[in-house]
Write an enzyme that holds these catalytic residues in place. Structure first.
Site, PDB file in Angstrom:
ATOM      1  N   TYR A   1      51.237 107.135  15.159  1.00 32.82           N
ATOM      2  CA  TYR A   1      51.208 108.288  15.856  1.00 32.82           C
ATOM      3  C   TYR A   1      52.718 108.781  15.835  1.00 32.82           C
ATOM      4  O   TYR A   1      53.882 108.171  16.089  1.00 32.82           O
ATOM      5  CB  TYR A   1      50.843 107.889  17.158  1.00 32.82           C
ATOM      6  CG  TYR A   1      49.524 107.612  17.435  1.00 32.82           C
ATOM      7  CD1 TYR A   1      48.497 107.625  16.682  1.00 32.82           C
ATOM      8  CD2 TYR A   1      49.115 107.045  18.777  1.00 32.82           C
ATOM      9  CE1 TYR A   1      47.075 107.454  16.776  1.00 32.82           C
ATOM     10  CE2 TYR A   1      47.804 106.933  19.103  1.00 32.82           C
ATOM     11  CZ  TYR A   1      46.881 106.829  17.963  1.00 32.82           C
ATOM     12  OH  TYR A   1      45.513 106.371  18.330  1.00 32.82           O
TER      13      TYR A   1
ATOM     14  N   SER B   1      38.465 109.761  22.340  1.00 34.04           N
ATOM     15  CA  SER B   1      37.688 111.078  22.341  1.00 34.04           C
ATOM     16  C   SER B   1      36.721 111.447  22.956  1.00 34.04           C
ATOM     17  O   SER B   1      35.837 111.870  22.376  1.00 34.04           O
ATOM     18  CB  SER B   1      37.760 111.387  20.771  1.00 34.04           C
ATOM     19  OG  SER B   1      38.762 111.785  20.058  1.00 34.04           O
ATOM     20  N   PRO B   2      36.539 110.994  24.128  1.00 33.18           N
ATOM     21  CA  PRO B   2      35.315 111.050  25.075  1.00 33.18           C
ATOM     22  C   PRO B   2      35.297 112.552  25.247  1.00 33.18           C
ATOM     23  O   PRO B   2      34.122 113.163  25.697  1.00 33.18           O
ATOM     24  CB  PRO B   2      35.759 110.471  26.195  1.00 33.18           C
ATOM     25  CG  PRO B   2      36.883 110.131  26.535  1.00 33.18           C
ATOM     26  CD  PRO B   2      37.473 109.962  24.831  1.00 33.18           C
TER      27      PRO B   2
ATOM     28  N   GLY C   1      38.748 117.688  22.619  1.00 35.48           N
ATOM     29  CA  GLY C   1      38.755 118.835  23.583  1.00 35.48           C
ATOM     30  C   GLY C   1      37.695 119.817  23.487  1.00 35.48           C
ATOM     31  O   GLY C   1      37.573 120.749  24.316  1.00 35.48           O
TER      32      GLY C   1
ATOM     33  N   LEU D   1      34.720 119.564  24.450  1.00 36.50           N
ATOM     34  CA  LEU D   1      33.772 119.299  25.794  1.00 36.50           C
ATOM     35  C   LEU D   1      34.432 119.720  26.978  1.00 36.50           C
ATOM     36  O   LEU D   1      34.102 119.551  28.043  1.00 36.50           O
ATOM     37  CB  LEU D   1      33.256 117.776  25.782  1.00 36.50           C
ATOM     38  CG  LEU D   1      32.257 117.393  24.879  1.00 36.50           C
ATOM     39  CD1 LEU D   1      31.916 116.098  24.925  1.00 36.50           C
ATOM     40  CD2 LEU D   1      30.944 118.396  24.485  1.00 36.50           C
TER      41      LEU D   1
ATOM     42  N   GLY E   1      35.489 122.452  28.002  1.00 35.10           N
ATOM     43  CA  GLY E   1      35.474 123.923  28.579  1.00 35.10           C
ATOM     44  C   GLY E   1      36.506 124.869  28.073  1.00 35.10           C
ATOM     45  O   GLY E   1      36.259 125.819  28.400  1.00 35.10           O
ATOM     46  N   LYS E   2      37.309 124.685  27.467  1.00 35.18           N
ATOM     47  CA  LYS E   2      38.404 125.453  26.868  1.00 35.18           C
ATOM     48  C   LYS E   2      38.053 126.342  25.923  1.00 35.18           C
ATOM     49  O   LYS E   2      38.661 127.422  25.539  1.00 35.18           O
ATOM     50  CB  LYS E   2      39.581 124.786  26.732  1.00 35.18           C
ATOM     51  CG  LYS E   2      40.422 124.035  27.869  1.00 35.18           C
ATOM     52  CD  LYS E   2      41.660 123.456  27.473  1.00 35.18           C
ATOM     53  CE  LYS E   2      42.734 124.550  26.777  1.00 35.18           C
ATOM     54  NZ  LYS E   2      44.112 123.982  26.365  1.00 35.18           N
TER      55      LYS E   2
END
Length: 321
Positions: free
Chosen positions: A107, A251-252, A256, A258, A260-261
């Site tokens: 990372y 990554s649940p 991103g 899921l 809503g953005k």
């Protein structure tokens, strides 16, 4: 579905459950934590044989903060000018009774670990940290695993971390990596060991190899969400449960998607834009139904789409209603 309200601030969030769960998010999100303390390593005198330390069982919280985006400019658009925001996030999380962060040597090519270490030192608060060994082609021995673990600890300014994982399997040195994990554990560099992105057979082999040394395989970190539930279908989740290996689900939020953005007209920046475009356009009807179901559940329970998605990863047998 049982809905649990949480308050999150994060770039990448993950959940740790009886089978664990992980996610990628923008900078603001939701969080509920708990974590274990640190354990000193063994003292070895010259000529003395290394004796495995009496390590207490590791207990990680239901959720934590993943630091993939910390230092990653290629995928997440990291800018060091925004380090102050990451520091604010760290301080917010570290101020909770328990705090847990997940990082890796890949990372930001170590930048994520450096930031975590600097923030922890500046805050004066101890947090639980997990990191990962990069199974790259030129790393082929057990010593490579130990050396990488020691390098990660130096970057974080620590003598021990809570969990050390093999980031991904490869085709030539997996058994050496498992030996290296065992060496890290026996030297007291880590409190527990795990793997990541491993299939059912590989998890079984790793568990058996470590078990022969009396070392438990703590976890397998995998992609796991409403968008990617395949561990429930291919036997991986069941195998981990049978072996007592916790599933750390990353990554649940589906990177991103899921949260809503985003939608077909409003896509995320960077490489995620193509992934989002494929999701919303390749099977628009399925994507639309899933996003709508998450939104409906959020409205019904007075929460957000992110909270619903994370809760579903945390309780994978729940239903959206």
């Amino acid at each position: 579905m049982t809905f649990e309200r949480t308050v999150v601030m994060a770039t990448v969030v993950f959940s740790v459950t009886p089978a664990l769960a992980l996610t990628s998010m923008p900078r603001r999100g939701a969080l509920q934590l708990g974590a274990a303390g640190l354990l000193a390593g063994p003292v070895v005198l010259p000529g003395q044989a290394l004796v495995p330390p009496a390590i207490q069982p590791l207990t990680l919280p239901p959720m934590g903060i993943g630091a993939w985006a910390w230092g990653d400019s290629l995928f997440w658009g990291y800018n060091p000018k925004n380090d102050f925001e990451l520091r604010e996030l760290f301080d917010y999380v570290a101020a909770t009774p328990n705090a847990f962060f997940d990082t890796a040597e890949l990372y930001g090519l170590g930048r994520s670990e450096v930031l975590l270490g600097d923030f922890e030192k500046a805050s004066g608060k101890k947090v639980a940290i997990a990191s990962k060994f990069a199974a790259l082609p030129w790393k082929t021995t057990r010593k490579d695993v130990v050396s990488a673990c020691e390098a990660s600890l130096r970057r974080m300014g620590r003598e021990q971390m809570e969990l050390y994982q093999i980031h991904f399997p490869n085709a030539w040195a997996n058994e050496a990596y498992w030996d290296g994990l065992g060496d890290c554990y026996e030297r007291g560099l880590v409190k527990a060991v795990g793997v990541s992105n491993y299939g059912a057979d590989a998890v079984t082999a790793t568990s058996e190899a470590l078990g022969a040394r009396g070392i438990p395989l703590y976890s397998n970190q995998i992609q796991y969400s409403l968008l990617y539930p395949f561990a429930n279908q291919n036997g991986l989740k069941q195998r981990c449960d049978e072996l007592g290996v916790k599933v750390l689900a990353y990554s649940p939020l589906g990177l991103g998607l899921l949260s809503g953005k985003y939608n077909r007209e409003r896509l995320p920046e960077g490489p995620r834009a193509q992934l989002a475009k494929a999701f919303f356009e390749d099977d628009a009807e399925v994507a639309g139904r899933l996003v709508a179901a998450v939104q409906t559940a959020a409205e019904k329970h007075g929460g957000t789409p992110s909270q619903v998605a994370i809760n579903c990863a945390h309780a994978p047998h729940s239903t959206l209603r």
